[in-house]
Design a protein around this motif. Structure first.
Motif, mmCIF file in Angstrom:
data_model
loop_
_atom_site.group_PDB
_atom_site.id
_atom_site.type_symbol
_atom_site.label_atom_id
_atom_site.label_comp_id
_atom_site.label_asym_id
_atom_site.label_seq_id
_atom_site.Cartn_x
_atom_site.Cartn_y
_atom_site.Cartn_z
ATOM 1 N N LEU A 168 -1.490 -2.063 10.060
ATOM 2 C CA LEU A 168 -2.190 -0.794 10.210
ATOM 3 C C LEU A 168 -1.237 0.375 10.001
ATOM 4 O O LEU A 168 -0.083 0.342 10.429
ATOM 5 C CB LEU A 168 -2.815 -0.696 11.604
ATOM 6 C CG LEU A 168 -3.858 -1.753 11.974
ATOM 7 C CD1 LEU A 168 -4.288 -1.562 13.419
ATOM 8 C CD2 LEU A 168 -5.062 -1.683 11.041
ATOM 9 N N GLU A 169 -1.741 1.398 9.331
ATOM 10 C CA GLU A 169 -0.949 2.614 9.198
ATOM 11 C C GLU A 169 -0.952 3.368 10.526
ATOM 12 O O GLU A 169 -1.791 3.129 11.397
ATOM 13 C CB GLU A 169 -1.535 3.495 8.083
ATOM 14 C CG GLU A 169 -1.488 2.841 6.707
ATOM 15 C CD GLU A 169 -2.038 3.739 5.626
ATOM 16 O OE1 GLU A 169 -1.749 4.953 5.678
ATOM 17 O OE2 GLU A 169 -2.748 3.230 4.741
ATOM 18 N N GLU A 172 -4.119 4.449 12.520
ATOM 19 C CA GLU A 172 -5.302 3.801 11.944
ATOM 20 C C GLU A 172 -6.016 2.946 12.978
ATOM 21 O O GLU A 172 -5.390 2.214 13.746
ATOM 22 C CB GLU A 172 -4.893 2.925 10.753
ATOM 23 C CG GLU A 172 -6.070 2.273 10.053
ATOM 24 C CD GLU A 172 -5.653 1.467 8.837
ATOM 25 O OE1 GLU A 172 -6.513 0.812 8.231
ATOM 26 O OE2 GLU A 172 -4.447 1.507 8.491
ATOM 27 N N THR A 200 -6.923 7.565 7.106
ATOM 28 C CA THR A 200 -6.632 6.473 6.173
ATOM 29 C C THR A 200 -7.888 5.852 5.578
ATOM 30 O O THR A 200 -7.788 4.978 4.719
ATOM 31 C CB THR A 200 -5.832 5.370 6.883
ATOM 32 O OG1 THR A 200 -6.638 4.823 7.944
ATOM 33 C CG2 THR A 200 -4.528 5.908 7.453
ATOM 34 N N ALA A 202 -10.292 4.237 7.467
ATOM 35 C CA ALA A 202 -10.638 3.007 8.186
ATOM 36 C C ALA A 202 -12.135 2.924 8.493
ATOM 37 O O ALA A 202 -12.758 1.879 8.305
ATOM 38 C CB ALA A 202 -9.830 2.914 9.477
#
Length: 335
Positions: A168-169, A172, A200, A202
């Protein structure tokens, strides 16, 4: 009927149970606790594994309905010392099921057990299933789990995290949580959907798994905006760079909003100022009867706003933990 157990985002059990019943009409819920559901269904393993709002799902061989603390070894010995394994039928999970390993878990954390106990379990399972032991990269995982609720399982893992924490960023959301937020919005195939704090992407990624008419994606940050344009280049997805308090959309232009505003302060803008401007725009662009689903750490600000608002009414609120931080999920309707 086969028995399964699945884990989910704590705090959203009501939503998960309702969606399970919708997806699996023959569902029989045996136990529902915060973050876990045990159920029976005739649905296939493929159908259960495809439920995107669940974190992980397991096919249950044995459900220990009441265990004392530190019963993990006792559960394992019960399984391999009785004739249980001889009667056990292992369902096919992958096209190639040739190897396995045994995983032991205590109160939601992996825990090692005595080596002789582990080896006994491995040998008995190998003999009963004719699978080959592979502790590094197996096709299947047999789990012994003792939970903090005083229950335990001997089960076969069906699913794995779609994206691990390291994938995950920063900031995120997990895909399972995003999917549940979209479910709360009562998705329909003619929806015109908006996420004005897309980050991002998501939430957008999960909403695209459900039929829709049009998706609007907003992001103020230039770099994130450019990434979103590259990632979601579709005719029915419009990505724009804008402040959520000044949306480039017409009045009554969307009927669903699902979003995760910045937590705390955003670019030196006070949270109260941000939310006041944000709700003013939502009131303008969201059609009457439309649904807004909001994940936020600013629960007090949202509640105070809703008390004074004549444009919105609260349908439901759920308290959740996101990466260890307290947050609230609000389902709000435009009136």
């Amino acid at each position: 009927m086969a028995r399964y157990f699945s884990t989910f985002i704590p705090g959203l059990g009501e939503v998960v149970q309702a969606e399970l019943k919708r997806k699996l009409p023959d569902l029989k819920v045996e136990l529902l606790v915060d973050g876990l559901v045990v159920y029976e269904t005739e649905a296939s393993i493929e159908e259960v594994s495809a439920l995107r709002f669940l974190n992980n799902s397991f096919y249950v061989f044995h459900f220990f309905k009441k265990v004392e603390p530190n019963s993990l070894v006792g559960m394992m010995k019960f399984v391999y010392n009785s004739d249980f394994l001889k009667k056990m039928s292992v369902p096919r999970v992958k096209s190639r099921d040739r190897s396995f390993r045994v995983i032991t878990s205590y109160q939601n954390k992996l825990r090692a057990v005595e080596l002789n106990v582990l080896k006994n379990a491995e040998e008995k399972i190998a003999k009963a299933t004719r699978l080959t032991l592979d502790r590094s990269k197996p096709d299947l995982e047999f789990w012994f789990l003792e939970r903090s609720e005083g229950i335990g399982f001997f089960a076969l893992r069906l699913t794995y995290d779609r994206r691990s924490e390291k994938d995950l960023e920063r900031g995120e959301l997990r895909p399972e949580l995003c999917n549940l937020l979209c479910i709360l919005s009562e998705p329909q195939e003619d929806d015109v959907f908006l996420d004005p704090f897309s980050g991002t992407g998501a939430i957008l990624r999960e909403r695209m798994q459900i039929a829709y008419s049009k998706l609007f994606v907003g992001e103020k940050d230039k770099d994130k905006f450019e990434c979103l344009k590259t990632r979601f280049h579709k005719n029915d997805v419009e990505v724009f760079q804008a402040d959520a308090t000044k949306l480039p959309l017409g009045d009554d232009s969307v009927n669903k909003i699902v979003t995760d505003p910045p937590w705390g302060q955003a670019e030196e803008v006070e949270a109260e100022t941000l939310y006041k401007g944000m709700f003013a725009e939502f009131s303008r662009v969201l059609r009457r009867g439309g649904v807004l689903v909001l994940l936020t750490s600013q629960k007090d600000i949202v509640e105070e706003f809703l008390k004074e608002s004549s444009d919105f009414s609260l349908d439901a609120r759920y308290d959740v933990l996101v990466s260890g931080r307290k947050a609230g999920v609000f389902k709000i309707r435009r009136i």
